[in-house]
Scaffold this active site. Sequence first.
Site, PDB file in Angstrom:
ATOM      1  N   GLN A  74      11.767  61.868  44.409  1.00  0.00           N
ATOM      2  CA  GLN A  74      13.115  61.696  44.463  1.00  0.00           C
ATOM      3  C   GLN A  74      13.496  62.229  46.087  1.00  0.00           C
ATOM      4  O   GLN A  74      13.002  63.272  46.253  1.00  0.00           O
ATOM      5  CB  GLN A  74      14.047  62.968  43.647  1.00  0.00           C
ATOM      6  CG  GLN A  74      15.437  62.935  43.788  1.00  0.00           C
ATOM      7  CD  GLN A  74      15.948  64.303  43.273  1.00  0.00           C
ATOM      8  OE1 GLN A  74      15.432  65.135  42.801  1.00  0.00           O
ATOM      9  NE2 GLN A  74      17.331  64.178  43.151  1.00  0.00           N
ATOM     10  N   GLY A  75      14.005  61.219  46.948  1.00  0.00           N
ATOM     11  CA  GLY A  75      14.223  61.498  48.219  1.00  0.00           C
ATOM     12  C   GLY A  75      15.691  61.887  48.609  1.00  0.00           C
ATOM     13  O   GLY A  75      16.200  61.097  49.117  1.00  0.00           O
TER      14      GLY A  75
ATOM     15  N   SER B  10      16.969  65.689  49.335  1.00  0.00           N
ATOM     16  CA  SER B  10      17.163  66.766  50.353  1.00  0.00           C
ATOM     17  C   SER B  10      16.645  66.415  51.459  1.00  0.00           C
ATOM     18  O   SER B  10      15.483  65.803  51.533  1.00  0.00           O
ATOM     19  CB  SER B  10      16.629  67.961  49.711  1.00  0.00           C
ATOM     20  OG  SER B  10      17.371  68.434  48.629  1.00  0.00           O
TER      21      SER B  10
ATOM     22  N   GLU C  20      19.752  64.573  35.193  1.00  0.00           N
ATOM     23  CA  GLU C  20      18.786  65.677  35.750  1.00  0.00           C
ATOM     24  C   GLU C  20      19.448  66.589  34.792  1.00  0.00           C
ATOM     25  O   GLU C  20      18.740  67.463  33.989  1.00  0.00           O
ATOM     26  CB  GLU C  20      18.662  65.902  37.150  1.00  0.00           C
ATOM     27  CG  GLU C  20      17.563  66.930  37.194  1.00  0.00           C
ATOM     28  CD  GLU C  20      17.404  67.389  38.636  1.00  0.00           C
ATOM     29  OE1 GLU C  20      18.440  67.423  39.452  1.00  0.00           O
ATOM     30  OE2 GLU C  20      16.303  67.914  38.985  1.00  0.00           O
TER      31      GLU C  20
END
Lengths: 392, 374
Positions: A124-125, A127, A242
């Site tokens: 997951q990109g 932050s 999530e």
Amino acid sequence: MDLTLSPSEQQFREEVRGWIEANHPGPEPEAGLEEVMAFRREWQQKMHAAGWAGISWPKEYGGRGATMIEQAIFVGEASRLEAPSPANVLGLAMGGPVVIAHGTDAQKQRYLEPILTAEEIWCQGFSEPESGSDLASLKTRAVKDGDEWVVTGQKVWTTFAQYAKWCMLVARTDPDAPKHKGLTYFLMDMELEGVEAKPLVQITGEGEFNEVFIEEARIPDENVIGEVGGGWSVAITTLMNERAGLAFGAIAQVANGLKRLGALAAETRTNGGTAAEDPVIRQRLAQLYIEAETMRLNAYRGLTKTMQSGIPGPEGSLGKWQWADINQRMAELALDIEGAYAPLARGDEHAIAGGAWQYSFLRSRANSIEGGTTDILKNIIAERVLGLPKMR
Amino acid sequence: MYFDLTDEQQAIKATAHEFLAARYKSERIRELAESEHGFEQSDWEEMAGLGWQGLALPEEWSGQGLGIVELAVLFEEMGYALAPSPLFSNTIAGLALAHGGSDDQCERFLRPLAEGKLRGTPALWDAGSPATIGEFTMEARADGDGVVLDGEKVLVMDAAAADFLLVATADGHRHVVESGAPGVTVAPATSIDLTRRLYSVRFEGVRVAPENSLPGSDDEYFPVFHRVCVALAAESTGIAQRTMEMAVEYAKDRQQFGRPIGSYQAVSHRCAQMLLETENARSAVYGAAWAADAEPESLPTAASMAKAYASDAGWRVPDASLQVHGGIGFTWEHDLHFFLKRGKANAAMFGDAKWHRERVADAVLSAAGEPVSA
């Protein structure tokens, strides 16, 4: 009001329990992320073969179409029996559901199956170094060039990026639009030229997370998920998935932790007795049990509500906050019980419980930061549950 | 799995909410706090019309035959409204009679209690005793075929308005003593809580006829105790809910430095904490109430969890609300102090948080090694 499982739910639980007990591969390898990943891949392939990977996904996409309560039961049983995590946890919990909700038919065809089989790991990109809690301020740029997007920027806290084939990347495609509106959601191939993942060593000494450097990487247009400029709402779907998926696993983990903590207190000698006889330790242990029970019951109340309304409410933020707090305090109490032995960590022959609580103590510091800091969760609760005015 | 109130339970909640909101406005609570008995007989009669005195008592004795979940629903609303009423003490006496009384005693005392015609209250703690749960020092001295009671009971709720007292003695028994019986003297106590009356009651050679001593003993009263803890925890949850709402409303309205104070995180995060504690208390209460009705073997620990948690939340949330209110919250004129005081008094009654946590520690540590339920 009925806090018991219905006969069919009970039957489902028996089925889950039976399968996990029969197929449990034992504890994860102690050292080496490579070994751990290989172990988890194998476990996920076993799960997939038996139809337990992506149980929340609709059947037509290779999932099980499980109800929310069945998902809760599955996650709860897996955690209770300490089954390994599947290798592709982010693909299963976030990537797949996002592709199913926002993807084109071609994207569904291309991406879903390899998520289930753990053939392609996802990361997951979101932050960035300067965009943590204020995610929508992110600066990674994507500029259209023909039928490609040229992407430059930096991502951080990217779990297992070094093993990932696909990155759920949110980048700014319109720098002139208001900050939530100029974002687009991409699937970025981690093997692209210009993409480099570097492990970020955390306070436990491990490199669970990574920094990802992106220098003019070219992502094809067909890898956009949802609308160009619609990345924020796609990202929100990811985060909602999530949070909803994690709760019951976290609850079972806490229950296991409390059991171990009780055993630790009973086995640890102190002041001429055991720590389990120490009135202060007893009070703290009882308070943790009580709060863990309220967290469990809150989650069931939330589940009942979500099953009626269809969407998880902002109240879920309470559970994540509470889980982080309980998890941290459990490890703190464990170290207090261990007394003078508290500094001895993994690898030391005199460390109590193999140094497991020292690891928990350090790792749990991140619990109130990862997946939404406790401070931001309190803002969400104040604004969206209590209706208090926004900070600004 | 369905963890929410049913339509019938929602209806009880709505009725109670409306009834109590209409009667217990601020001025009325203040009037009753100054009055002789602290409540109004006409309210009592209306409550009887709604069947509240017998809500969780058996139908065979004119009760409604409902469960502890329904009782918790009612008492959460009683706390929310800060209703000054002997309903709680009367409910304890009713549950004790239902569990420990003979048919004849239930006919003479429980039926009229459930109908709202007689009021009862438990007389438990002995003056000068450590007030340990389940341990009483007053002796039931044999006298002919009955017993004689001497001594002083303290912390007796609503004694001046009660028709009979249910007096606990060292042998674990309970005795029905009419409050006007020779040798009984009732004197008001001074409590921080102005919405629940406490008394001390002296017994001087009070003779109890054999037909007024309940056959039940300790074993019968522990289930009563656990149910009472749940009802009281529910009341504290209502107090927390109400004072949280007061804080949130105030934080939206009150302006300082040119904006509502609720826009400052120091204030809004305090409010979020109040919500967390209130929701946790509510979950613990309804989990325990459900256990009382459906899974009694898990009630003792569940009740202790609920009472421990709600004891803390029941005064900490009003306390946090007072802080949000600032100076106005410290005035007599503002209602907050009545809630804070009731919450703090509730925390001390029927085992404080520390006492109940010790029960929980005992249960979980002795169960160490058993599988954890998911």
